[in-house]
Design a protein around this motif. Structure first.
Motif, PDB file in Angstrom:
ATOM      1  N   TYR A 140       0.664  -0.927  -0.234  1.00 54.82           N
ATOM      2  CA  TYR A 140      -0.304   0.283   0.211  1.00 54.82           C
ATOM      3  C   TYR A 140       0.945   0.999   0.212  1.00 54.82           C
ATOM      4  N   ARG A 141       1.949   1.361  -0.371  1.00 49.78           N
ATOM      5  CA  ARG A 141       3.168   1.881  -0.501  1.00 49.78           C
ATOM      6  C   ARG A 141       3.598   2.797   0.408  1.00 49.78           C
ATOM      7  N   GLY A 142       3.319   1.599   1.739  1.00 49.61           N
ATOM      8  CA  GLY A 142       4.253   1.775   2.792  1.00 49.61           C
ATOM      9  C   GLY A 142       3.681   3.497   3.524  1.00 49.61           C
ATOM     10  N   VAL A 143       4.233   3.504   5.045  1.00 49.24           N
ATOM     11  CA  VAL A 143       3.928   4.789   6.344  1.00 49.24           C
ATOM     12  C   VAL A 143       5.278   5.053   6.547  1.00 49.24           C
ATOM     13  N   ALA A 144       5.628   6.171   6.247  1.00 53.88           N
ATOM     14  CA  ALA A 144       6.714   6.871   6.519  1.00 53.88           C
ATOM     15  C   ALA A 144       7.201   6.790   8.237  1.00 53.88           C
ATOM     16  N   GLY A 145       8.389   6.021   9.055  1.00 53.74           N
ATOM     17  CA  GLY A 145       8.367   5.933   9.967  1.00 53.74           C
ATOM     18  C   GLY A 145       8.068   5.031  10.028  1.00 53.74           C
ATOM     19  N   LEU A 146       7.594   3.612   9.676  1.00 51.80           N
ATOM     20  CA  LEU A 146       7.616   2.533  10.170  1.00 51.80           C
ATOM     21  C   LEU A 146       7.739   1.728   9.067  1.00 51.80           C
ATOM     22  N   TYR A 147       8.433   0.393  10.351  1.00 56.43           N
ATOM     23  CA  TYR A 147       9.156  -0.677   9.308  1.00 56.43           C
ATOM     24  C   TYR A 147       8.899  -2.176  10.043  1.00 56.43           C
ATOM     25  N   ASP A 148       9.059  -3.408   8.941  1.00 53.53           N
ATOM     26  CA  ASP A 148       8.851  -4.678   9.475  1.00 53.53           C
ATOM     27  C   ASP A 148      10.615  -5.676   9.547  1.00 53.53           C
ATOM     28  N   TYR A 149      10.465  -5.739  10.370  1.00 57.76           N
ATOM     29  CA  TYR A 149      11.722  -6.621  10.523  1.00 57.76           C
ATOM     30  C   TYR A 149      11.247  -7.835  10.353  1.00 57.76           C
ATOM     31  N   GLY A 150      12.208  -8.859   9.316  1.00 56.28           N
ATOM     32  CA  GLY A 150      12.370  -9.692   7.922  1.00 56.28           C
ATOM     33  C   GLY A 150      12.781 -10.843   9.463  1.00 56.28           C
ATOM     34  N   PRO A 151      12.905 -12.330   8.655  1.00 55.05           N
ATOM     35  CA  PRO A 151      13.615 -13.233   9.255  1.00 55.05           C
ATOM     36  C   PRO A 151      14.859 -13.000  10.327  1.00 55.05           C
ATOM     37  N   PRO A 152      16.195 -12.901   8.892  1.00 59.26           N
ATOM     38  CA  PRO A 152      17.054 -12.589   9.555  1.00 59.26           C
ATOM     39  C   PRO A 152      16.997 -11.092  10.417  1.00 59.26           C
ATOM     40  N   GLY A 153      16.688 -10.201  10.286  1.00 53.91           N
ATOM     41  CA  GLY A 153      15.878  -8.963  11.691  1.00 53.91           C
ATOM     42  C   GLY A 153      15.665  -9.246  12.257  1.00 53.91           C
ATOM     43  N   CYS A 154      15.337 -10.025  12.655  1.00 57.76           N
ATOM     44  CA  CYS A 154      13.969 -10.357  13.772  1.00 57.76           C
ATOM     45  C   CYS A 154      15.185 -11.173  14.667  1.00 57.76           C
ATOM     46  N   ALA A 155      16.459 -11.992  14.389  1.00 58.46           N
ATOM     47  CA  ALA A 155      16.652 -12.733  14.561  1.00 58.46           C
ATOM     48  C   ALA A 155      17.900 -12.205  15.374  1.00 58.46           C
ATOM     49  N   VAL A 156      18.747 -10.756  14.383  1.00 60.84           N
ATOM     50  CA  VAL A 156      19.554  -9.896  14.731  1.00 60.84           C
ATOM     51  C   VAL A 156      19.240  -8.794  15.968  1.00 60.84           C
ATOM     52  N   LYS A 157      17.881  -9.082  16.205  1.00 59.39           N
ATOM     53  CA  LYS A 157      17.043  -8.123  17.608  1.00 59.39           C
ATOM     54  C   LYS A 157      16.678  -8.945  18.508  1.00 59.39           C
ATOM     55  N   SER A 158      16.397 -10.214  18.424  1.00 57.73           N
ATOM     56  CA  SER A 158      16.319 -11.199  19.430  1.00 57.73           C
ATOM     57  C   SER A 158      17.570 -11.318  20.395  1.00 57.73           C
ATOM     58  N   ASN A 159      18.707 -11.347  19.321  1.00 62.95           N
ATOM     59  CA  ASN A 159      19.762 -11.732  20.112  1.00 62.95           C
ATOM     60  C   ASN A 159      20.650 -10.791  20.632  1.00 62.95           C
ATOM     61  N   VAL A 160      20.728  -9.461  19.885  1.00 63.08           N
ATOM     62  CA  VAL A 160      21.044  -8.452  20.532  1.00 63.08           C
ATOM     63  C   VAL A 160      19.936  -8.555  22.069  1.00 63.08           C
ATOM     64  N   LEU A 161      18.720  -8.148  21.962  1.00 70.40           N
ATOM     65  CA  LEU A 161      17.846  -8.331  23.101  1.00 70.40           C
ATOM     66  C   LEU A 161      18.610  -9.185  24.855  1.00 70.40           C
ATOM     67  N   ALA A 162      18.626  -9.936  24.031  1.00 70.63           N
ATOM     68  CA  ALA A 162      18.708 -11.414  25.044  1.00 70.63           C
ATOM     69  C   ALA A 162      20.847 -10.783  25.412  1.00 70.63           C
ATOM     70  N   PHE A 163      21.398 -10.541  24.472  1.00 72.77           N
ATOM     71  CA  PHE A 163      22.444 -10.029  25.340  1.00 72.77           C
ATOM     72  C   PHE A 163      22.420  -8.994  26.173  1.00 72.77           C
ATOM     73  N   TRP A 164      21.987  -8.066  25.676  1.00 73.27           N
ATOM     74  CA  TRP A 164      21.472  -6.977  26.790  1.00 73.27           C
ATOM     75  C   TRP A 164      20.552  -7.872  27.940  1.00 73.27           C
ATOM     76  N   ARG A 165      19.731  -8.979  28.250  1.00 73.28           N
ATOM     77  CA  ARG A 165      19.230  -9.443  28.838  1.00 73.28           C
ATOM     78  C   ARG A 165      20.595  -9.545  29.973  1.00 73.28           C
ATOM     79  N   GLN A 166      21.009 -10.849  29.053  1.00 74.96           N
ATOM     80  CA  GLN A 166      23.167 -11.447  29.819  1.00 74.96           C
ATOM     81  C   GLN A 166      23.355 -10.391  30.735  1.00 74.96           C
ATOM     82  N   HIS A 167      24.175  -9.766  30.170  1.00 73.80           N
ATOM     83  CA  HIS A 167      24.474  -7.911  30.430  1.00 73.80           C
ATOM     84  C   HIS A 167      24.088  -7.233  31.682  1.00 73.80           C
TER      85      HIS A 167
END
Length: 691
Positions: free
Chosen positions: A98-125
């Motif tokens: 639908y031509r998108g909306v400025a300032g809104l993004y979807d994470y795809g599979p590798p992006g979700c995995a990176v985000k999940s890993n960053v947050l997991a490390f944040w919890r650990q750290h």
């Protein structure tokens, strides 16, 4: 030893001098020709040509200097990174069909995995390391909570409008873009004008509404798309408003931060923690800001993930028992005095910054050090990471000290983590609004006689005098230190009135004797009741991830050197997939071994993919390098396999029953690739690297 390169100022001055010489010589040539003189004209023309060559060389030297930031190169690199990220589905614009909306993004599979890993490390750290109390609060927040916190009144950015089309722009962004564009592209700027633009960029966040509007007018800045004139700047509240329930009578907002959910739960968390200080609470969750003109991809969005910590501490003791663990860290720090003098960030030892008072206290310093370790272990380049102290007008009047972890990327220096000592403001504000005391207790072994400061503003008299500004004056009066309060008391008793600076108003006001009562009274106390101070590290996860994408990206030539191959050098801890499994050729034996290996990797909790396509092994390596997979396992027998490391492209030979444990050691940081390459025989197989 080569001498230091000339400064940009010296180069601008040299170009200006040569251009002046060119103009003077050109005038001399015109005068000779106008007079009809024949002698000397040719020599004058040759001299003019020589001066133009010198001026051209000076212009090129200046262009090289101002372009050393590589505006065009940065833009090209950014486009390559973004194209790769979108093509590989790390993230894409939301509602794309639908031509998108400025300032809104979807994470795809590798992006979700990176985000999940960053947050997991944040919890650990942070959460595990510091025994923090994690909570999860609603995104929809009642208006009363955000009124108490000040967001309803003050959570604004300055906006300007195209006076003809009504298109809205963020005022400070237009001024920033103008100054940067001039510095990078206008070689005719005098050194003084260039210095002025740099000063404006340094204090941009410190400019008031009036100063920002004056600069936009002075520089003739117009709407970027239409070149139409702009309105004067005015505040725009960034919160998304909604209603709670079907009547529409209960106003709510989508939370602009996660912190308020922690503050309003302080009393329960304090009791849960055994009524002991210090303690920290943490929360990861979505936040929402209705940005005026979102741009810069993941860096400025309308819905985003925050990870925030509220560390509650006794305001009379902000030492930290673990500060010694980070005291010797040395990194780029950018205190306010360096910013205001136009200097750059300098390598500073954290212990020295705290000792000198540049950083207000040990607890704040401890979290600055922990943030530095978190970011660099994620893969952020430490030479492109600095900690910038807030300028005076950036800080709320109640804040003791504030620093931002800024990461340099193709968009410049980006604030990714804020680390602030917010004093006791938040808990006091919610105590006053709710009527529930959010306080801590220190019990004395025997009663103590204490002298206490009482500041009682007369809200009626202050309301009559300051009307809509009454609340800010009251807050400033109540936030006075003992010395400030007693100095005011003395002045009021001798003169009947005194000038008082209210930072949030940006001016002095006159306080009279009837507006406030100040006294010191002796009391016998069995315990000390106080409102804890809060040190708050707040992490913009999307911003950190985007900067990590840029810092991890590089290209290298294929074996044939006919093309450049894209690689993300993610550390194993954040890589979206930890390893790939490749049967060397498509046959039943190798495919069966690969499937057994995949089961073992799954049982060990290691993310992986199997690639059984018929393309060359080199092409399969290149395909997984492009999404940052650190290790590739090539199955070329039923008993032994090859493990290849992404960045060095080195390979070792490992027994098939050891693969899962070896990859687990590598991805969890128990072993390095160097350790593994010493332990197992190196391998250069017939397949090699055919990228």
């Amino acid at each position: 030893m080569a001498g230091a390169a000339p400064s940009e100022e010296a180069l601008r001055r040299a170009l200006a001098e040569r251009q002046t010489a060119v103009d003077a010589q050109a005038e001399a040539v015109r005068s000779l020709k106008a007079s009809g003189a024949k002698e000397g004209v040719d020599a004058a023309v040759e001299a003019l040509k020589a001066l133009k060559i010198e001026a051209g060389a000076a212009a090129r030297r200046l262009q090289a200097a101002v372009g050393s930031g590589g505006g065009a190169a940065r833009e090209e690199m950014r486009q390559t990174v973004v194209n790769t990220l979108e093509r590989k589905l790390f993230y894409i614009p939301s509602f794309k069909i639908y031509r998108g909306v400025a300032g809104l993004y979807d994470y795809g599979p590798p992006g979700c995995a990176v985000k999940s890993n960053v947050l997991a490390f944040w919890r650990q750290h942070f959460v595990l390391e510091e025994n923090m109390l994690e909570v999860d609060c609603p995104c929809v927040t009642p208006e009363v909570v955000l009124k108490a916190s000040g967001h309803v009144e003050k959570f604004t950015d300055l906006m300007v409008k195209d006076e003809k089309t009504g298109t809205c722009y963020r005022a400070d962004h237009l001024l920033k873009d103008f100054c940067k564009d001039k510095l990078e592209k206008d070689l005719t700027l005098s050194p003084e004008t260039a210095a002025e633009f740099k000063r404006v960029l340094a204090v941009l966040d410190d400019l008031s509404t009036e100063e920002l509007g004056a600069k936009i007018k002075e520089y003739g800045i117009v709407a970027p798309d239409t070149k139409n004139p702009l309105s004067a700047p005015y505040p725009f509240n960034l919160m998304f408003q909604t209603s709670i329930g079907p009547t529409g009578l209960s106003v709510g907002y989508m939370r602009p931060e996660t912190a308020q959910g922690i503050f309003v739960n302080f009393k329960d968390l304090y009791y849960y923690n055994g009524q002991k200080l210090p303690f920290a609470a943490a929360q990861i969750g979505q936040a929402f800001r209705n940005e005026i003109s979102p741009r810069q991809g993941l860096l400025r969005v309308r819905e985003f993930t925050l990870a925030e910590i509220e560390h509650f501490v006794d305001p009379e003791d902000k030492s930290h028992p673990k500060f010694v663990d980070v005291a010797d860290l040395e990194f780029l720090m950018f205190p306010r005095e360096l910013q205001l003098s136009g200097e750059s960030a300098k390598l500073t030892k954290l212990a020295e910054a705290v000792l000198k008072g540049t950083v207000n206290n040990e607890t704040l310093g401890y979290f600055i050090g922990r943030v530095y370790l978190f970011l660099t272990r994620l893969g952020i380049d430490k030479s492109r990471l600095r900690f910038r102290q807030h300028l005076p007008n950036e800080m709320a009047h109640y804040a003791a000290d504030c620093w931002d972890a800024e990461i340099e990327c193709s968009y410049g220096w980006i604030e990714c983590v804020g680390i602030a000592d917010r004093s006791a403001y938040d808990l006091k504000a919610h105590s006053e609004k709710s009527g529930v005391p959010l306080v801590a207790h220190e019990k004395f072994s025997k009663p103590r006689e204490v002298e206490k400061l009482f500041i009682v503003p007369s809200k009626k008299d202050l309301g009559l005098a300051f009307k809509g500004n009454q609340k800010m004056v009251v807050e400033a009066l109540e936030a006075m230190s003992e010395k400030e309060a007693m100095d005011m008391k003395t002045a009021l008793e001798s003169k009947g009135e005194t000038n008082f600076q209210v930072c949030t108003l940006g001016k002095d006001v006159v306080i009279t004797k009837k507006m406030v009562s100040i006294s010191m009274e002796k009391k016998l106390e069995h315990q000390r009741v106080f409102t804890p101070s809060v040190v708050e590290p707040s992490f913009g996860i999307g911003r950190i991830i985007y900067c990590l994408f840029e810092h991890s990206f590089y290209t290298r030539p294929s074996k044939s050197e006919e093309e450049q191959l894209n690689v993300f050098r993610f550390p194993p801890i954040v890589a979206p997939i930890k390893c790939t499994v490749f049967p060397l050729v498509k046959n039943q034996e190798f495919d069966g071994a690969a499937k057994v290996l995949a089961k073992e990797l799954t049982a060990a909790g290691i993310s992986h993919i199997i690639d059984t396509t018929g393309i060359s092994i080199g092409r399969r390596y290149a395909r997984t390098d492009e999404i940052g997979v650190p290790f590739a396992v090539t199955v070329d027998s039923a008993t032994e396999v090859t493990i290849r490391e992404r960045d060095s492209k080195q390979q070792v030979r490992v027994g098939i029953d050891e693969v899962a444990s070896v990859v687990k050691e590598l991805t969890e940081g128990q072993s390095t690739w160097t350790d593994i390459s010493f332990k197992y025989p190196s391998h250069i197989g017939p397949q090699g690297d055919q990228e």
